[in-house]
Design a protein around this motif. Structure first.
Motif, PDB file in Angstrom:
ATOM      1  N   ARG A 160     -17.024 -27.190 -59.318  1.00 47.26           N
ATOM      2  CA  ARG A 160     -16.744 -28.184 -58.448  1.00 47.26           C
ATOM      3  C   ARG A 160     -15.512 -28.828 -58.878  1.00 47.26           C
ATOM      4  O   ARG A 160     -14.615 -29.295 -58.122  1.00 47.26           O
ATOM      5  N   ASN A 161     -15.486 -29.223 -60.166  1.00 44.55           N
ATOM      6  CA  ASN A 161     -14.410 -29.900 -60.880  1.00 44.55           C
ATOM      7  C   ASN A 161     -13.271 -28.905 -60.775  1.00 44.55           C
ATOM      8  O   ASN A 161     -12.123 -29.719 -60.638  1.00 44.55           O
ATOM      9  N   LEU A 162     -13.316 -27.797 -61.075  1.00 47.84           N
ATOM     10  CA  LEU A 162     -12.136 -26.864 -61.073  1.00 47.84           C
ATOM     11  C   LEU A 162     -11.323 -26.867 -59.567  1.00 47.84           C
ATOM     12  O   LEU A 162     -10.337 -26.897 -59.425  1.00 47.84           O
ATOM     13  N   THR A 163     -12.448 -26.920 -58.559  1.00 49.33           N
ATOM     14  CA  THR A 163     -11.885 -26.783 -57.335  1.00 49.33           C
ATOM     15  C   THR A 163     -11.139 -28.037 -56.911  1.00 49.33           C
ATOM     16  O   THR A 163      -9.765 -27.738 -56.425  1.00 49.33           O
ATOM     17  N   ARG A 164     -11.368 -29.091 -57.159  1.00 48.72           N
ATOM     18  CA  ARG A 164     -10.626 -30.297 -57.022  1.00 48.72           C
ATOM     19  C   ARG A 164      -9.319 -30.244 -57.586  1.00 48.72           C
ATOM     20  O   ARG A 164      -8.294 -30.565 -57.129  1.00 48.72           O
ATOM     21  N   THR A 165      -9.356 -29.739 -59.031  1.00 46.61           N
ATOM     22  CA  THR A 165      -8.072 -29.831 -59.871  1.00 46.61           C
ATOM     23  C   THR A 165      -7.239 -28.793 -59.267  1.00 46.61           C
ATOM     24  O   THR A 165      -6.020 -29.031 -59.143  1.00 46.61           O
ATOM     25  N   ALA A 166      -7.655 -27.647 -58.824  1.00 40.62           N
ATOM     26  CA  ALA A 166      -6.714 -26.706 -58.252  1.00 40.62           C
ATOM     27  C   ALA A 166      -6.237 -26.919 -56.891  1.00 40.62           C
ATOM     28  O   ALA A 166      -5.031 -26.788 -56.928  1.00 40.62           O
ATOM     29  N   ALA A 167      -6.920 -27.272 -56.196  1.00 34.20           N
ATOM     30  CA  ALA A 167      -6.493 -27.776 -54.929  1.00 34.20           C
ATOM     31  C   ALA A 167      -5.621 -28.985 -54.852  1.00 34.20           C
ATOM     32  O   ALA A 167      -4.939 -29.115 -53.885  1.00 34.20           O
ATOM     33  N   SER A 168      -5.611 -29.672 -55.763  1.00 33.89           N
ATOM     34  CA  SER A 168      -4.632 -30.906 -56.026  1.00 33.89           C
ATOM     35  C   SER A 168      -3.163 -30.445 -56.572  1.00 33.89           C
ATOM     36  O   SER A 168      -2.309 -31.196 -56.449  1.00 33.89           O
ATOM     37  N   GLY A 169      -3.027 -29.165 -56.683  1.00 32.22           N
ATOM     38  CA  GLY A 169      -1.645 -28.628 -57.234  1.00 32.22           C
ATOM     39  C   GLY A 169      -0.773 -28.582 -55.884  1.00 32.22           C
ATOM     40  O   GLY A 169      -1.207 -28.738 -54.966  1.00 32.22           O
ATOM     41  N   ASP A 170       0.553 -28.346 -56.040  1.00 37.30           N
ATOM     42  CA  ASP A 170       1.456 -28.063 -55.300  1.00 37.30           C
ATOM     43  C   ASP A 170       1.733 -27.032 -54.720  1.00 37.30           C
ATOM     44  O   ASP A 170       1.333 -25.827 -55.230  1.00 37.30           O
ATOM     45  N   SER A 171       2.708 -26.768 -54.195  1.00 38.63           N
ATOM     46  CA  SER A 171       3.423 -25.342 -53.845  1.00 38.63           C
ATOM     47  C   SER A 171       4.032 -24.515 -54.777  1.00 38.63           C
ATOM     48  O   SER A 171       4.362 -23.249 -54.480  1.00 38.63           O
ATOM     49  N   ARG A 172       3.968 -25.054 -56.084  1.00 40.63           N
ATOM     50  CA  ARG A 172       4.320 -24.063 -57.040  1.00 40.63           C
ATOM     51  C   ARG A 172       3.212 -23.255 -57.834  1.00 40.63           C
ATOM     52  O   ARG A 172       3.151 -22.470 -58.153  1.00 40.63           O
ATOM     53  N   SER A 173       2.064 -24.068 -57.999  1.00 37.37           N
ATOM     54  CA  SER A 173       0.893 -23.625 -58.556  1.00 37.37           C
ATOM     55  C   SER A 173      -0.355 -24.538 -58.009  1.00 37.37           C
ATOM     56  O   SER A 173      -0.608 -25.681 -58.063  1.00 37.37           O
ATOM     57  N   LYS A 174      -1.389 -23.734 -57.825  1.00 36.39           N
ATOM     58  CA  LYS A 174      -2.713 -24.298 -57.686  1.00 36.39           C
ATOM     59  C   LYS A 174      -3.721 -23.613 -58.440  1.00 36.39           C
ATOM     60  O   LYS A 174      -4.527 -22.504 -58.169  1.00 36.39           O
ATOM     61  N   TYR A 175      -3.929 -24.012 -59.711  1.00 39.87           N
ATOM     62  CA  TYR A 175      -4.445 -23.222 -60.771  1.00 39.87           C
ATOM     63  C   TYR A 175      -5.100 -24.222 -61.666  1.00 39.87           C
ATOM     64  O   TYR A 175      -4.879 -25.305 -62.017  1.00 39.87           O
ATOM     65  N   ALA A 176      -6.317 -23.846 -62.158  1.00 36.72           N
ATOM     66  CA  ALA A 176      -7.236 -24.877 -63.296  1.00 36.72           C
ATOM     67  C   ALA A 176      -7.977 -24.145 -63.878  1.00 36.72           C
ATOM     68  O   ALA A 176      -8.658 -23.023 -63.327  1.00 36.72           O
ATOM     69  N   THR A 177      -8.247 -24.212 -65.261  1.00 36.08           N
ATOM     70  CA  THR A 177      -9.204 -23.731 -66.277  1.00 36.08           C
ATOM     71  C   THR A 177     -10.105 -24.831 -66.803  1.00 36.08           C
ATOM     72  O   THR A 177      -9.288 -25.827 -67.101  1.00 36.08           O
ATOM     73  N   ALA A 178     -11.167 -24.604 -67.288  1.00 41.63           N
ATOM     74  CA  ALA A 178     -11.952 -25.568 -67.918  1.00 41.63           C
ATOM     75  C   ALA A 178     -13.172 -24.948 -68.689  1.00 41.63           C
ATOM     76  O   ALA A 178     -13.334 -23.901 -68.250  1.00 41.63           O
ATOM     77  N   SER A 179     -13.630 -25.625 -69.527  1.00 43.00           N
ATOM     78  CA  SER A 179     -15.085 -25.152 -70.096  1.00 43.00           C
ATOM     79  C   SER A 179     -16.112 -25.991 -70.214  1.00 43.00           C
ATOM     80  O   SER A 179     -15.790 -27.185 -69.808  1.00 43.00           O
ATOM     81  N   ALA A 180     -17.336 -25.770 -70.118  1.00 37.09           N
ATOM     82  CA  ALA A 180     -18.522 -26.625 -70.024  1.00 37.09           C
ATOM     83  C   ALA A 180     -19.614 -26.109 -70.901  1.00 37.09           C
ATOM     84  O   ALA A 180     -19.829 -25.032 -71.124  1.00 37.09           O
ATOM     85  N   LYS A 181     -20.185 -26.953 -71.497  1.00 34.47           N
ATOM     86  CA  LYS A 181     -21.536 -26.736 -72.386  1.00 34.47           C
ATOM     87  C   LYS A 181     -22.579 -26.236 -71.538  1.00 34.47           C
ATOM     88  O   LYS A 181     -23.070 -27.021 -70.355  1.00 34.47           O
ATOM     89  N   ALA A 182     -23.453 -25.174 -71.949  1.00 36.89           N
ATOM     90  CA  ALA A 182     -24.659 -24.711 -71.139  1.00 36.89           C
ATOM     91  C   ALA A 182     -25.850 -24.698 -72.064  1.00 36.89           C
ATOM     92  O   ALA A 182     -25.745 -24.807 -73.310  1.00 36.89           O
ATOM     93  N   PRO A 183     -27.135 -24.491 -71.698  1.00 33.37           N
ATOM     94  CA  PRO A 183     -28.274 -24.594 -72.552  1.00 33.37           C
ATOM     95  C   PRO A 183     -28.290 -23.719 -73.747  1.00 33.37           C
ATOM     96  O   PRO A 183     -27.549 -22.502 -73.525  1.00 33.37           O
ATOM     97  N   ASN A 184     -28.571 -23.709 -74.625  1.00 32.72           N
ATOM     98  CA  ASN A 184     -29.011 -22.750 -75.682  1.00 32.72           C
ATOM     99  C   ASN A 184     -27.464 -22.372 -76.469  1.00 32.72           C
ATOM    100  O   ASN A 184     -27.253 -21.405 -76.688  1.00 32.72           O
ATOM    101  N   PHE A 185     -26.965 -23.702 -76.648  1.00 32.92           N
ATOM    102  CA  PHE A 185     -25.338 -23.604 -77.401  1.00 32.92           C
ATOM    103  C   PHE A 185     -24.498 -22.571 -76.658  1.00 32.92           C
ATOM    104  O   PHE A 185     -23.471 -22.111 -77.227  1.00 32.92           O
ATOM    105  N   GLN A 186     -24.666 -22.394 -75.386  1.00 36.34           N
ATOM    106  CA  GLN A 186     -23.740 -21.216 -74.609  1.00 36.34           C
ATOM    107  C   GLN A 186     -22.583 -22.381 -74.145  1.00 36.34           C
ATOM    108  O   GLN A 186     -22.820 -23.572 -73.754  1.00 36.34           O
ATOM    109  N   THR A 187     -21.342 -21.785 -74.098  1.00 34.41           N
ATOM    110  CA  THR A 187     -20.185 -22.383 -73.258  1.00 34.41           C
ATOM    111  C   THR A 187     -19.809 -21.599 -72.128  1.00 34.41           C
ATOM    112  O   THR A 187     -19.900 -20.228 -72.374  1.00 34.41           O
TER     113      THR A 187
END
Length: 667
Positions: A160-187
């Motif tokens: 959801r966070n990435l969607t908002r970031t990507a959609a807020s881009g302009d006519s040059r780029s609509k792109y976003a990357t990120a990471s998040a912690k998950a259970p059992n020390f997973q990323t």
């Protein structure tokens, strides 16, 4: 032995990543027809695709090309991941074109996705067109360790966070990357990307539909990939992207790249052609310029004449801009079967709403304003002037209007699932709204209000946000309706004042209800009440505690302060994320602060809903609450500010429906 196992595991992981990096998918579309070898279309296609290598300028990984004429014209789009350098992007696109033409040897339309890029070509214009099909997806064989539900919650929040970031881009780029912690020390490492030629709303819609596929294709898997022509998402247990290319803040938005030359004319011929064009264009341009200035003069002079005209003529002139939306009255009369009571959807102070069907099969909702209602005329003017200019998936869409004699009709898209209050306050129907649906409704309402306040070309204060004005479509997506009381203000204007208090008791901000001061923060207050109603399933007008009746804000604040916030939650919500529900209650309380300066903007609200890493401030006592025995401001205190009050039959709460004529300020 441990060392050998470590290196063996590392080798397997590297092999897994290498195999994954080579993965690709393609679709050859036979529905667009086939071409024959060495035909004009085939030659145009080869010329166009081979031209990718000639584009060495920085284009942020998006290429839009076309070549040829008429039915043999070829259109192509190339899109690379936002971390790829131009030379690497072009190299991959050139490799992809070879594979794509080999795998789809004679189809006029085809598309291929690799891990880093997408290439598609067709015989129709596709620039700026959001397309969801074809869709492709795959997943890793590696399963999630630990709780799948907790992993999915973390993944959904991240996407959801990435969607908002990507959609807020302009006519040059609509792109976003990120990471998040998950259970059992997973990323979880994730990416979201749209073709930058589509709008922010279309990008959001495309990504949300891609995300909705994850539970079907990749549930319980540590990685997955969903690709569409206009967008793509991916999540991995390993980092697969590099630093995103930085956009030059001074560079203009990307323009379509020039197509390869379609002739071999000599430089002398080109020079003669240029002189000929100049000889034609300059005189023609001069004539056009003179005519344009004359038209501008007439346009500026026309309003002065309007002032001297009768009030009725002025009202008609103010809606001439929307004449292209005007329906013939007989068309609507036939569509509603002569406004048959069997087709009536509801009745309000403004008049009745009917369901209808046009001759082309389109289902519509028709608001027929009362003939003898002065407020109906004002609502009509407001809605035509405002709603016709607004386009957002979370706003009900005005299809047109009709004027004949004293008849005033507004024609809207038909929204089949009625309004939010029809479900949320009904002990049986509310079960249909689980927490996931309610959370999406909250987010959709927030995005709609944000569009009104910040993102549309107008700056609009709705002034009557309430559960009965939130309509629900087939997928239970919310659509804000009823703009008869809305006010349009200047971009640099923070608040307005009025002697006519309009809206619905219980949703009104205190500074508006008492002093007539309205602003974007007035809508924020109404949104906060709506959020608390959605979470609790209770009307703001009162919650019974034995023989006592407590208003919703008092009830919520008392339980929040006493640490019994679970008492606020609708008992039917046994499937929801406790953290999300508590966060929504927290956001709702922040929105209903007595001092409007303490309320967040809708930009902040949307960010709070999409980002769990953002800490929330501590709320203070809501408006109208002094102690647990104090009720909301009684309506009698409002009457001194407005002598004309009506009760809306759409809601059990008092509504003041006297709309004032909108003052228009260009943005």
């Amino acid at each position: 032995m441990a060392v050998v196992s470590f290196w063996l595991l590392s080798f397997v992981l590297c092999l897994f990543m290498i195999i994954t990096s080579q993965a690709s998918a393609q679709t050859c579309d036979n529905s667009r027809g086939n071409y024959t070898i060495n035909s004009t279309y085939h030659n145009n296609l080869n010329t166009l695709l081979s031209s990718f290598s000639s584009h060495t300028e920085i284009n942020y990984g998006f290429y839009n090309l076309s070549y040829g004429q008429g039915t043999d014209k070829v259109y192509a789009i190339g899109l690379c991941r936002g971390d790829l350098k131009p030379d690497e992007c072009l190299r991959i696109l050139n490799d992809t074109r070879v594979s794509l033409t080999k795998d789809c040897p004679n189809q006029k339309e085809a598309i291929m996705w690799t891990v880093e890029c997408m290439l598609r070509y067709t015989n129709r214009s596709i620039l700026g067109v959001m397309e969801n099909q074809p869709t492709n997806h795959n997943y890793y064989d590696k399963n999630v360790t630990g709780s799948v539900n907790q992993f999915n919650d973390a993944l959904e929040s991240l996407m959801r966070n990435l969607t908002r970031t990507a959609a807020s881009g302009d006519s040059r780029s609509k792109y976003a990357t990120a990471s998040a912690k998950a259970p059992n020390f997973q990323t979880i490492y994730a990416q979201a990307q749209c073709t930058p030629d589509i709008s922010s709303e279309d990008c959001t819609k495309c990504l949300e539909e891609a995300i909705s596929i994850i539970p079907e294709c990749c549930s319980g898997k540590a990685g997955g990939n969903v690709v569409k022509p206009s967008c793509r998402i991916r999540f991995d247990p390993y980092i697969f992207y590099g630093p995103t290319l930085k956009l030059d803040p001074d560079a203009p938005p990307t323009t379509p790249l020039q197509s390869p030359s379609t002739n071999n004319t000599s430089s002398q011929g080109k020079s003669n052609t240029s002189r000929t064009i100049i000889a034609i264009v300059v005189p023609v341009g001069s004539v056009v310029l003179v005519l344009s200035l004359f038209c501008i003069y007439l346009r500026l002079w026309k309003p002065r004449k309007k002032i001297e005209s009768k009030e009725e003529d002025k009202d008609e002139d103010e809606i001439t801009f929307a004449e292209s939306l005007q329906f013939n009255f007989d068309t609507i009369r036939v569509a509603t079967n002569e406004f048959d009571d069997c087709n009536k959807l509801g009745q309000g102070g403004f008049g009745a709403v009917y369901k209808g069907q046009l001759s082309n099969g389109q289902v519509i909702a028709v608001k027929r304003l009362s003939r003898d209602s002065g407020q109906g005329d004002m609502e009509f003017e407001n809605e035509v002037l405002l709603v016709a200019k607004l386009q957002h998936r979370n706003l009900v869409r005005l299809l047109g209007f009709s004027l004949e004699g004293r008849e005033r009709l507004l024609v809207y898209e038909f929204v089949p699932n009625k309004s939010l209050d029809y479900f949320i306050f009904d002990p049986i129907k509310k079960i249909q709204l689980n927490w996931q649906k309610r959370y999406k409704i909250i987010g959709g309402i927030a995005r709609g209000i944000l569009y009104l306040h910040e993102d549309s070309r107008l700056r609009i204060i709705h002034r009557d946000l309430k559960a009965s004005n939130i309509l629900l479509d087939e997928q239970m997506h919310p659509k804000i309706s009823d703009f008869g009381m809305a006010r349009l203000i200047r971009v640099d204007q923070t608040q307005g004042n009025t002697s006519r208090i309009v809206g619905t008791y219980g949703y009104m901000a205190p500074e508006y209800a008492i002093y007539g001061q309205f602003s974007a923060k007035s809508d924020v207050f109404s949104f906060g009440v709506l959020v608390l109603e959605i979470v609790s399933g209770q009307k703001n007008s009162g919650i019974r505690r034995g023989e006592n009746v407590e208003d919703l804000l008092t009830f919520v604040w008392r339980n929040w302060r006493e640490g019994t916030a679970t008492n606020i939650v609708d008992p039917t919500l046994n499937d929801g994320s406790r953290n999300e529900i508590m966060r929504c209650i927290h956001i709702g309380l922040l929105c209903v602060q007595e001092n409007d300066a303490g309320r967040p903007t809708m930009t902040s609200v949307v960010l709070m809903l999409n980002s769990y890493s953002l800490s929330l401030p501590v709320p203070s006592e809501p408006a109208f609450v002094v102690d647990s025995r104090t009720r909301s401001l009684p309506s009698s205190e409002l009457t001194e500010h407005n002598s004309s009050q009506t009760r809306s039959s759409e809601s059990t709460q008092n509504s003041v429906n006297e709309a004032s004529i909108t003052e228009l300020y260009p943005r």
